[in-house]
Design a protein around this motif. Structure first.
Motif, PDB file in Angstrom:
ATOM      1  N   GLN A   1      43.849  38.459  46.436  1.00  0.00           N
ATOM      2  CA  GLN A   1      44.415  39.730  45.977  1.00  0.00           C
ATOM      3  C   GLN A   1      44.321  40.735  47.132  1.00  0.00           C
TER       4      GLN A   1
ATOM      5  N   ILE B   1      42.053  40.559  37.574  1.00  0.00           N
ATOM      6  CA  ILE B   1      43.426  40.788  38.036  1.00  0.00           C
ATOM      7  C   ILE B   1      44.275  39.622  37.576  1.00  0.00           C
TER       8      ILE B   1
ATOM      9  N   SER C   1      42.078  50.009  35.747  1.00  0.00           N
ATOM     10  CA  SER C   1      42.458  49.128  34.643  1.00  0.00           C
ATOM     11  C   SER C   1      41.987  49.677  33.305  1.00  0.00           C
TER      12      SER C   1
END
Length: 376
Positions: free
Chosen positions: A27, A68, A129
């Motif tokens: 990521q 993620i 998030s």
């Protein structure tokens, strides 16, 4: 890492795979301005010589606390999850129950799970998030289970799920302990990890990544969860066999009153028997009789002697209670009123032997699994 993160045992000396100049993450891709900062890492795939779990020996990625999920937006994955969650909720009767997703990311799966009827809650470490989840109307708390003092405001939960995140967590022992503390006894759970059984069978070395610290088979996942208080109920290999999906339950402690109640029952039965037969002896100097004699604190004033057919025990004394151990001939030379037989699986054979030689001269009782059973 030179030892297993889970059980602390050494890895086998030879790595399963040695890789150089591998991506340090999967990521947070570099951009033009940061290309000169990107460096590959050495990444070895090792196996624990104790619990058998296959692991990456490099440090966890910096963002391991965050979930993620790019793949969660796939239409086919969404359809698969909706059916899977609906079936799971129905199977464990979780309608309107409190269900926790540990590591919920931006709430992709938490939102889908809520459509099946439970009251859904989540944990996530990424502040961004968590904010996205709240904007969706999801009940999510910013937390990562790693210090031992994290408690969720809505705990205890009736069920939980962890989807493709367990393999990212460095200290699984503390994580699973804290998770367990948030759950009711026997809470069902749904845990999914990369399927190392399939990876190994097909030689898929491209499935190894710095993000995934562990690669579980059915047996090593079951062993890991069992060691931390969760029992696997059922396995499935899903999503073209890439995912190992396990339905689990938090283990409930056995009834702590079961054995104490049995002890009281045995004590009452034995004391009642001795009150009717003051001259009682015991047949058997094995672990069963030794335990009963010591547990009830029986002395020579209550038990005259202990009979055992094994010459190696005769002429000696029982542990703790210090009762003399004699051979069967003592039934003739020093006859009792009754014999309590404590020989486990041999007890009925002893009864037949006594009846054959002595008839109904003595009252007999056998210590059974459910207590003292007097023989007619």
């Amino acid at each position: 890492m030179d030892k297993c993160r889970i059980c602390g045992k050494d890895f086998y000396p030879d790595p399963l795979l040695e890789l150089l100049n591998m991506p340090a993450a999967a990521q947070n891709f570099p951009v033009w301005e940061t290309l000169d900062q990107d460096r590959g890492i050495a990444m070895n795939v090792r196996q624990c010589s104790g619990c058998g779990v296959v692991q990456i020996d490099s440090e966890p990625v910096p963002y391991y606390r965050e979930v993620i999920r790019a793949s969660a937006y796939s239409p086919e994955m969404k359809s698969f999850r909706l059916k899977q969650f609906a079936d799971w909720v129905k199977k464990y009767d979780l309608q309107n129950k409190k269900v926790l997703e540990a590591g919920c990311g931006k709430g992709e799966y938490l939102d889908l799970m809520s459509q099946s009827g439970p009251r859904c809650f989540g944990t996530e470490y990424s502040s961004e998030s968590v904010q996205i989840c709240k904007e969706k109307g999801l009940n999510v708390q910013k937390v990562f289970f790693e210090k031992g003092c994290e408690d969720l405001s809505e705990a205890p939960f009736d069920a939980f799920f962890i989807l493709n995140w367990l393999e990212h967590i460095p200290d699984l022992s503390i994580f699973l302990k804290i998770l367990s503390n948030q759950l009711i006894p026997e809470a069902p759970g749904l845990i999914e990890v990369p399927n190392y059984d399939m990876i190994k069978q097909n030689g898929l070395l491209t499935e190894f990544t710095a993000e995934h610290l562990y690669y579980f088979t059915e047996s090593t996942l079951e062993g890991t969860l069992a060691a931390h208080g969760f029992d696997v109920q059922e396995y499935r290999s899903v999503w073209d066999h890439y995912i190992l999906s396990a339905e689990v339950r938090k283990r409930r402690q056995d009834d702590p009153n079961r054995f104490s109640d049995q002890k009281k029952k045995i004590n009452s039965q034995v004391r009642g028997f001795l009150s009717r037969y003051p001259k009682t002896v015991v047949w058997g100097a094995g672990h069963q009789s030794l335990m009963v004699l010591a547990m009830l604190g029986l002395t020579e004033n209550e038990i005259r002697y202990v009979i055992d057919s094994a010459p190696v025990k005769q002429g000696k004394f029982t542990f703790v209670s210090h009762l003399p151990i004699v051979d069967p001939s003592y039934l003739e030379s020093d006859p009792p009123d009754a014999v309590m037989i404590m020989c486990a699986g041999y007890s009925d054979e002893v009864v037949r032997m006594i009846r054959k030689k002595q008839g109904n001269r003595f009252a007999l009782a056998i210590m059974r699994e459910n207590g003292l059973e007097e023989q007619c």
